[in-house]
Motif scaffolding. Structure first.
Motif, short mmCIF file in Angstrom:
data_model
loop_
_atom_site.label_atom_id
_atom_site.label_comp_id
_atom_site.label_asym_id
_atom_site.label_seq_id
_atom_site.Cartn_x
_atom_site.Cartn_y
_atom_site.Cartn_z
N THR A 5 0.81 -1.23 0.00
CA THR A 5 0.00 0.00 0.00
C THR A 5 0.84 1.28 0.00
OG1 THR A 5 -0.14 0.04 2.43
CG2 THR A 5 -1.91 -1.12 1.23
N HIS A 6 2.16 1.12 -0.04
CA HIS A 6 2.99 2.35 -0.03
C HIS A 6 4.37 2.06 -0.60
CE1 HIS A 6 3.51 6.46 1.85
NE2 HIS A 6 4.74 6.17 1.46
N ALA A 7 4.58 2.50 -1.84
CA ALA A 7 5.88 2.30 -2.48
C ALA A 7 6.26 3.58 -3.22
CB ALA A 7 5.80 1.13 -3.45
N HIS A 8 7.55 3.71 -3.50
CA HIS A 8 8.05 4.88 -4.26
C HIS A 8 8.87 4.39 -5.44
CE1 HIS A 8 6.78 7.71 -1.14
NE2 HIS A 8 7.27 6.89 -0.25
N TYR A 9 8.19 3.79 -6.42
CA TYR A 9 8.91 3.28 -7.59
C TYR A 9 9.35 4.39 -8.55
CZ TYR A 9 8.22 -1.49 -6.12
OH TYR A 9 8.28 -2.68 -5.41
N GLY A 91 -1.99 11.59 -1.16
CA GLY A 91 -0.86 11.36 -0.27
C GLY A 91 0.44 11.18 -1.04
N GLU A 92 1.61 11.19 -0.33
CA GLU A 92 1.54 11.23 1.10
C GLU A 92 1.62 12.66 1.59
OE1 GLU A 92 5.53 8.84 1.32
OE2 GLU A 92 5.30 9.87 3.23
N ILE A 93 0.75 12.94 2.54
CA ILE A 93 0.63 14.29 3.09
C ILE A 93 0.79 14.20 4.61
CG2 ILE A 93 -0.90 15.01 1.21
CD1 ILE A 93 -3.29 14.69 3.10
N MET A 152 -2.45 5.67 8.28
CA MET A 152 -1.27 6.24 8.92
C MET A 152 -0.08 5.44 8.41
SD MET A 152 -2.52 8.62 10.76
CE MET A 152 -1.08 9.15 11.69
N HIS A 153 0.64 6.06 7.48
CA HIS A 153 1.77 5.37 6.84
C HIS A 153 2.93 5.24 7.84
CE1 HIS A 153 5.46 5.37 4.57
NE2 HIS A 153 5.63 6.67 4.68
N ALA A 154 3.56 4.06 7.87
CA ALA A 154 4.69 3.80 8.78
C ALA A 154 4.36 4.27 10.20
CB ALA A 154 5.97 4.46 8.26
N THR A 202 5.75 -1.34 2.01
CA THR A 202 7.22 -1.40 2.06
C THR A 202 7.85 -0.04 2.29
OG1 THR A 202 7.34 -1.15 -0.33
CG2 THR A 202 7.45 -3.41 0.56
N ASP A 203 7.24 1.03 1.73
CA ASP A 203 7.89 2.35 1.65
C ASP A 203 9.19 2.24 0.86
OD1 ASP A 203 7.86 5.09 2.07
OD2 ASP A 203 8.94 5.00 3.95
N CYS A 204 9.24 1.28 -0.08
CA CYS A 204 10.47 1.08 -0.83
C CYS A 204 10.80 2.31 -1.68
CB CYS A 204 10.37 -0.18 -1.70
SG CYS A 204 9.14 -0.11 -3.00
NI NI Z 1 6.76 7.12 1.78
#
Ligand code: NI
Length: 256
Positions: A5-9, A91-93, A152-154, A202-204
């Motif tokens: 649900t959260h990646a930065h490719y 997001g992400e905000i 709520m991310h991470a 992952t927040d990869c």
């Molecule tokens: Ni992030």
């Protein structure tokens, strides 16, 4: 099946092998990825990745680190990007008082305006909160963010704050940090949270789980997070995968 649900490719650390890596994810059990945007250029990149790959969805927004660039023109850009059918969140905000790159008043106003946009568009929000728990909760309340909810991310807050956020219609993004040796606080939070409010992320390329900490992260490592949650909750990893995927589908209105 797992959902990241959260990646930065869009990150430059994927420049050399992005397409190859993304094409390999389905064979690693990844059903969907939500690519979270942070600045003007990553917003464009998230949209183009979501057009190129059927399993990639996008969230559009301006990260607190980039909130000094936020203005009415950027807000209009976000509004127009979000008409794309692959955009599933704003997001992400949020607020980052750890790095404090931008004056806090500017961060707060950027966060509040994007919550208003999310409410106008009826999209959930993806929140970045680092060392800013009190103000984050206040803005969530003041701006009635519970109308759209989000994640709520991470998540790095306390059990007490988690209790408040559950009432406010929020999910909790759990990532690699829960596998780290010093992860006592997030482990307590995972024990407390109902499974129905946990999503995997992952927040990869950041926050690679153990035993691979230090390497570049990607969605292929998501299973290590699912395994850690299974261990904490005393459940089968398949059950964790199933419930968290159902949660992500519900939260972001993803195809079933
Ligand atoms: Ni992030």
């Amino acid at each position: 099946m797992l959902i990241d649900t959260h990646a930065h490719y869009d990150d430059s650390r994927f420049d050399n092998d992005r397409d190859e890596l993304l094409q390999s994810l389905k064979s690693k059990g990844i059903a969907y990825v939500v690519n979270a945007s942070s600045n003007v250029s990553s917003n464009a990149m998230s949209i183009s990745l979501s057009r190129k790959f059927d399993f990639i969805f996008a969230s559009v927004g301006i990260h607190p680190h980039d909130s000094s660039d936020f203005n009415d023109e950027v807000l209009d850009m976000l509004r127009s990007l979000s008409s794309n059918e692959k955009v599933v969140a704003i997001g992400e905000i949020g607020l980052d008082y750890y790095y404090d790159n931008v004056p806090r008043e500017i961060q707060k106003s950027c966060f509040a305006k994007q919550i208003r946009l999310a409410r106008q568009l009826d999209l959930p929000i993806i929140i970045h909160d680092r060392d800013a728990h009190e103000d984050t909760l206040k803005i969530i309340r003041d701006e009635h963010a519970s109308e759209v909810g989000g994640v709520m991310h991470a998540y790095s807050g306390s059990v007490e704050m988690a209790r408040e956020l559950l009432k406010l219609n929020f999910y909790f993004g759990i990532g690699g940090v829960c596998t780290f040796k010093n992860a006592k606080k997030v482990v307590e939070v995972i024990k407390y949270l109902p499974m129905e409010r946990i999503v995997l992320e992952t927040d990869c390329p950041y926050l690679t789980p153990e035993p691979f900490r230090g390497r570049r992260n990607d969605s292929g490592y998501l299973v290590y997070i699912a395994e850690k949650i299974a261990q904490i909750k005393n459940m089968d990893v398949e059950e964790v995968a199933h419930i968290t995927s159902q949660n992500a589908i519900r939260l972001f209105n993803l195809p079933v």
